[in-house]
Design a protein around this motif. Structure first.
Motif, PDB file in Angstrom:
ATOM      1  N   VAL A  39       0.836  -1.206   0.000  1.00 28.97           N
ATOM      2  CA  VAL A  39       0.000   0.000   0.000  1.00 28.97           C
ATOM      3  C   VAL A  39       0.870   1.254   0.000  1.00 28.97           C
ATOM      4  CG1 VAL A  39      -1.743   1.283   1.290  1.00 28.97           C
ATOM      5  CG2 VAL A  39      -1.920  -1.205   1.098  1.00 28.97           C
ATOM      6  N   ASN A  40       1.979   1.227   0.725  1.00 23.67           N
ATOM      7  CA  ASN A  40       2.893   2.368   0.750  1.00 23.67           C
ATOM      8  C   ASN A  40       3.428   2.649  -0.649  1.00 23.67           C
ATOM      9  OD1 ASN A  40       4.729   4.344   1.445  1.00 23.67           O
ATOM     10  ND2 ASN A  40       5.639   3.204   3.116  1.00 23.67           N
ATOM     11  N   HIS A  41       3.858   1.608  -1.340  1.00 26.50           N
ATOM     12  CA  HIS A  41       4.323   1.772  -2.716  1.00 26.50           C
ATOM     13  C   HIS A  41       3.231   2.356  -3.598  1.00 26.50           C
ATOM     14  CE1 HIS A  41       7.783  -1.419  -2.572  1.00 26.50           C
ATOM     15  NE2 HIS A  41       8.127  -0.275  -2.023  1.00 26.50           N
ATOM     16  N   ARG A  42       2.022   1.839  -3.469  1.00 29.02           N
ATOM     17  CA  ARG A  42       0.921   2.295  -4.309  1.00 29.02           C
ATOM     18  C   ARG A  42       0.594   3.760  -4.024  1.00 29.02           C
ATOM     19  NH1 ARG A  42      -3.500  -1.061  -2.871  1.00 29.02           N
ATOM     20  NH2 ARG A  42      -2.315  -2.730  -3.876  1.00 29.02           N
ATOM     21  N   SER A  43       0.706   4.174  -2.770  1.00 30.01           N
ATOM     22  CA  SER A  43       0.403   5.566  -2.431  1.00 30.01           C
ATOM     23  C   SER A  43       1.432   6.517  -3.033  1.00 30.01           C
ATOM     24  CB  SER A  43       0.319   5.733  -0.909  1.00 30.01           C
ATOM     25  OG  SER A  43       1.586   5.608  -0.298  1.00 30.01           O
ATOM     26  N   MET A  44       2.707   6.138  -3.018  1.00 30.58           N
ATOM     27  CA  MET A  44       3.730   6.986  -3.629  1.00 30.58           C
ATOM     28  C   MET A  44       3.506   7.112  -5.129  1.00 30.58           C
ATOM     29  SD  MET A  44       7.264   6.067  -1.567  1.00 30.58           S
ATOM     30  CE  MET A  44       7.178   4.282  -1.735  1.00 30.58           C
ATOM     31  N   ARG A  45       3.241   5.987  -5.768  1.00 23.13           N
ATOM     32  CA  ARG A  45       3.015   6.019  -7.216  1.00 23.13           C
ATOM     33  C   ARG A  45       1.744   6.804  -7.545  1.00 23.13           C
ATOM     34  NH1 ARG A  45       3.554   0.004  -9.578  1.00 23.13           N
ATOM     35  NH2 ARG A  45       3.357   1.156 -11.537  1.00 23.13           N
ATOM     36  N   GLY A  46       0.695   6.583  -6.772  1.00 22.10           N
ATOM     37  CA  GLY A  46      -0.567   7.267  -7.044  1.00 22.10           C
ATOM     38  C   GLY A  46      -0.466   8.767  -6.865  1.00 22.10           C
ATOM     39  N   ASP A  47       0.215   9.200  -5.808  1.00 20.40           N
ATOM     40  CA  ASP A  47       0.363  10.639  -5.587  1.00 20.40           C
ATOM     41  C   ASP A  47       1.218  11.280  -6.678  1.00 20.40           C
ATOM     42  OD1 ASP A  47      -1.265  10.892  -3.419  1.00 20.40           O
ATOM     43  OD2 ASP A  47       0.325  11.112  -1.941  1.00 20.40           O
ATOM     44  N   ALA A  48       2.297  10.612  -7.069  1.00 20.51           N
ATOM     45  CA  ALA A  48       3.126  11.162  -8.143  1.00 20.51           C
ATOM     46  C   ALA A  48       2.309  11.299  -9.424  1.00 20.51           C
ATOM     47  CB  ALA A  48       4.343  10.269  -8.379  1.00 20.51           C
ATOM     48  N   ASP A  82       9.605  14.112   1.362  1.00 17.19           N
ATOM     49  CA  ASP A  82      10.243  13.643   2.594  1.00 17.19           C
ATOM     50  C   ASP A  82       9.914  12.175   2.838  1.00 17.19           C
ATOM     51  OD1 ASP A  82      11.234  16.183   2.967  1.00 17.19           O
ATOM     52  OD2 ASP A  82       9.828  16.723   4.574  1.00 17.19           O
ATOM     53  N   GLY A  83       8.655  11.799   2.600  1.00 15.77           N
ATOM     54  CA  GLY A  83       8.249  10.419   2.826  1.00 15.77           C
ATOM     55  C   GLY A  83       8.906   9.447   1.872  1.00 15.77           C
ATOM     56  N   ILE A  84       9.028   9.832   0.615  1.00 17.18           N
ATOM     57  CA  ILE A  84       9.696   8.959  -0.366  1.00 17.18           C
ATOM     58  C   ILE A  84      11.161   8.786   0.006  1.00 17.18           C
ATOM     59  CG2 ILE A  84      10.418   8.768  -2.776  1.00 17.18           C
ATOM     60  CD1 ILE A  84       7.802  10.246  -3.517  1.00 17.18           C
ATOM     61  N   HIS A  85      11.822   9.892   0.377  1.00 11.36           N
ATOM     62  CA  HIS A  85      13.220   9.786   0.789  1.00 11.36           C
ATOM     63  C   HIS A  85      13.366   8.884   2.008  1.00 11.36           C
ATOM     64  CE1 HIS A  85      17.332  10.852   1.834  1.00 11.36           C
ATOM     65  NE2 HIS A  85      16.894  11.037   3.067  1.00 11.36           N
ATOM     66  N   HIS A  86      12.518   9.075   3.001  1.00 10.29           N
ATOM     67  CA  HIS A  86      12.590   8.260   4.212  1.00 10.29           C
ATOM     68  C   HIS A  86      12.390   6.783   3.881  1.00 10.29           C
ATOM     69  CE1 HIS A  86      11.985   6.797   8.269  1.00 10.29           C
ATOM     70  NE2 HIS A  86      10.804   6.346   7.915  1.00 10.29           N
ATOM     71  N   HIS A  87      11.471   6.490   2.984  1.00 13.28           N
ATOM     72  CA  HIS A  87      11.192   5.101   2.622  1.00 13.28           C
ATOM     73  C   HIS A  87      12.417   4.437   1.993  1.00 13.28           C
ATOM     74  CE1 HIS A  87       8.626   1.722   1.272  1.00 13.28           C
ATOM     75  NE2 HIS A  87       9.408   1.731   0.206  1.00 13.28           N
ATOM     76  N   HIS A  88      13.019   5.108   1.016  1.00 18.37           N
ATOM     77  CA  HIS A  88      14.144   4.417   0.371  1.00 18.37           C
ATOM     78  C   HIS A  88      15.398   4.445   1.241  1.00 18.37           C
ATOM     79  CE1 HIS A  88      15.205   8.361  -1.883  1.00 18.37           C
ATOM     80  NE2 HIS A  88      16.309   8.060  -1.230  1.00 18.37           N
ATOM     81  N   GLN A  89      15.512   5.437   2.152  1.00 20.77           N
ATOM     82  CA  GLN A  89      16.630   5.419   3.091  1.00 20.77           C
ATOM     83  C   GLN A  89      16.495   4.240   4.053  1.00 20.77           C
ATOM     84  OE1 GLN A  89      19.155   7.976   2.847  1.00 20.77           O
ATOM     85  NE2 GLN A  89      20.190   6.267   3.870  1.00 20.77           N
ATOM     86  N   ALA A  90      15.260   3.959   4.498  1.00 26.41           N
ATOM     87  CA  ALA A  90      15.039   2.798   5.370  1.00 26.41           C
ATOM     88  C   ALA A  90      15.344   1.501   4.634  1.00 26.41           C
ATOM     89  CB  ALA A  90      13.602   2.808   5.885  1.00 26.41           C
ATOM     90  N   GLU A  91      15.034   1.464   3.355  1.00 25.83           N
ATOM     91  CA  GLU A  91      15.387   0.272   2.575  1.00 25.83           C
ATOM     92  C   GLU A  91      16.909   0.110   2.506  1.00 25.83           C
ATOM     93  OE1 GLU A  91      11.611  -0.324  -0.430  1.00 25.83           O
ATOM     94  OE2 GLU A  91      13.335   0.821  -1.159  1.00 25.83           O
ATOM     95  N   ASP A  92      17.614   1.200   2.206  1.00 24.51           N
ATOM     96  CA  ASP A  92      19.079   1.128   2.130  1.00 24.51           C
ATOM     97  C   ASP A  92      19.693   0.702   3.463  1.00 24.51           C
ATOM     98  OD1 ASP A  92      19.080   1.940  -0.508  1.00 24.51           O
ATOM     99  OD2 ASP A  92      19.503   4.045  -0.058  1.00 24.51           O
ATOM    100  N   ASP A  93      19.200   1.290   4.550  1.00 24.95           N
ATOM    101  CA  ASP A  93      19.840   1.113   5.854  1.00 24.95           C
ATOM    102  C   ASP A  93      19.411  -0.153   6.580  1.00 24.95           C
ATOM    103  OD1 ASP A  93      21.049   3.546   5.374  1.00 24.95           O
ATOM    104  OD2 ASP A  93      19.743   4.699   6.705  1.00 24.95           O
ATOM    105  N   GLY A 141       7.980   8.683  10.088  1.00 29.23           N
ATOM    106  CA  GLY A 141       6.897   9.015   9.180  1.00 29.23           C
ATOM    107  C   GLY A 141       5.910   9.982   9.820  1.00 29.23           C
ATOM    108  N   LYS A 142       5.248  10.789   9.025  1.00 31.70           N
ATOM    109  CA  LYS A 142       4.267  11.750   9.522  1.00 31.70           C
ATOM    110  C   LYS A 142       2.887  11.105   9.461  1.00 31.70           C
ATOM    111  CE  LYS A 142       7.024  15.779   8.275  1.00 31.70           C
ATOM    112  NZ  LYS A 142       7.083  17.053   7.523  1.00 31.70           N
ATOM    113  N   MET A 143       2.393  10.667  10.604  1.00 35.09           N
ATOM    114  CA  MET A 143       1.179   9.874  10.643  1.00 35.09           C
ATOM    115  C   MET A 143      -0.040  10.634  10.119  1.00 35.09           C
ATOM    116  SD  MET A 143       1.941   6.822  11.538  1.00 35.09           S
ATOM    117  CE  MET A 143       3.394   7.104  10.496  1.00 35.09           C
ATOM    118  N   GLY A 144      -0.057  11.947  10.356  1.00 34.21           N
ATOM    119  CA  GLY A 144      -1.180  12.729   9.851  1.00 34.21           C
ATOM    120  C   GLY A 144      -1.236  12.771   8.339  1.00 34.21           C
ATOM    121  N   PHE A 145      -0.138  12.455   7.703  1.00 30.95           N
ATOM    122  CA  PHE A 145      -0.058  12.396   6.248  1.00 30.95           C
ATOM    123  C   PHE A 145      -0.172  10.962   5.746  1.00 30.95           C
ATOM    124  CE2 PHE A 145       2.592  12.060   2.362  1.00 30.95           C
ATOM    125  CZ  PHE A 145       1.928  12.972   1.552  1.00 30.95           C
ATOM    126  N   GLU A 146       0.564  10.058   6.369  1.00 35.41           N
ATOM    127  CA  GLU A 146       0.640   8.679   5.874  1.00 35.41           C
ATOM    128  C   GLU A 146      -0.664   7.916   6.093  1.00 35.41           C
ATOM    129  OE1 GLU A 146       3.044   7.707   4.110  1.00 35.41           O
ATOM    130  OE2 GLU A 146       4.636   9.145   4.573  1.00 35.41           O
TER     131      GLU A 146
END
Length: 212
Positions: free
Chosen positions: A9-18, A52-63, A162-167
């Motif tokens: 769902v997180n992936h779908r939300s990033m793609r959908g918003d873009a 910010d959310g997209i960056h945080h997501h892929h940084q968590a994947e890297d780390d 993550g910003k819960m009010g947004f996510e």
């Protein structure tokens, strides 16, 4: 095996918003949608948080996720192309933030809208390709090799910061009914409470951005 409904769902939300912001800014740039000061300010705020959310997501994947996969699957996984995609995303996210702020200062500037529409179109295409590749190549590996305990660490890292009010309101927008029911089952009553608390403010901002 790990439950991947959250990251799906997180992936779908990033793609959908873009996708929907690329379409909106294309309409603004072409003069089909008026860009009021209130809309321009709301767009800039939303895109700042989205980037910010997209960056945080892929940084968590890297780390976190990448080391888990390398430890669990070893030679079964090759992360080089996905890591390179992450490196290419950051300058693009910076450009989107910058162009969105500039448009908020001068909402009627069609050239600024054109630059932002172009950057969002690139982001849309990059996310589509990257996420499709990631889900195709990594999800089977996660299911086969990663333990529930390690996957829970990955999900905790993604949630942290993550910003819960947004996510959270975006879960309702992009999850299927079955996915939403599964997420509520996993999280318990707290998710219902948090969704109720964040839904109204999110809807107000959506109305400012996407109303005719």
């Amino acid at each position: 095996m790990p439950n991947l409904v959250g990251i799906t769902v997180n992936h779908r939300s990033m793609r959908g918003d873009a996708r929907r912001f690329a379409a909106l800014l294309r309409d603004v740039a072409d003069g089909r949608t008026a860009n009021t000061p209130a809309r321009a300010k709301a767009i800039a705020g939303y895109l700042e948080t989205l980037c910010d959310g997209i960056h945080h997501h892929h940084q968590a994947e890297d780390d976190v996720l990448w080391p888990v996969l390398e430890a669990s699957a070893g030679a079964e996984v090759d992360l080089r192309e996905l890591t390179e995609d992450h490196r290419q995303l950051d300058p693009l996210l910076d450009a989107i933030r910058r162009d969105a702020r500039a448009l908020a200062v001068t909402p009627g500037d069609r050239d600024a809208a054109e630059r932002l529409a172009g950057a969002l179109g690139v982001l849309r295409d990059m996310l589509d390709e990257h996420i499709e590749d990631e889900e195709r190549t990594l999800f089977p590996v996660i299911h086969r090799y990663v333990s529930d305990a390690d996957w829970n660490k990955v999900e905790a890292a993604v949630r942290k910061g993550g910003k819960m009010g947004f996510e959270l309101p975006r879960i309702e927008r992009y999850a299927t009914p079955a996915e939403l029911a599964e997420l509520k089952r996993m999280a318990g009553p707290v998710l219902r409470v948090l969704l109720a608390a964040t839904r109204r403010g999110f809807a107000r901002r959506e109305a400012v951005i996407f109303s005719a």
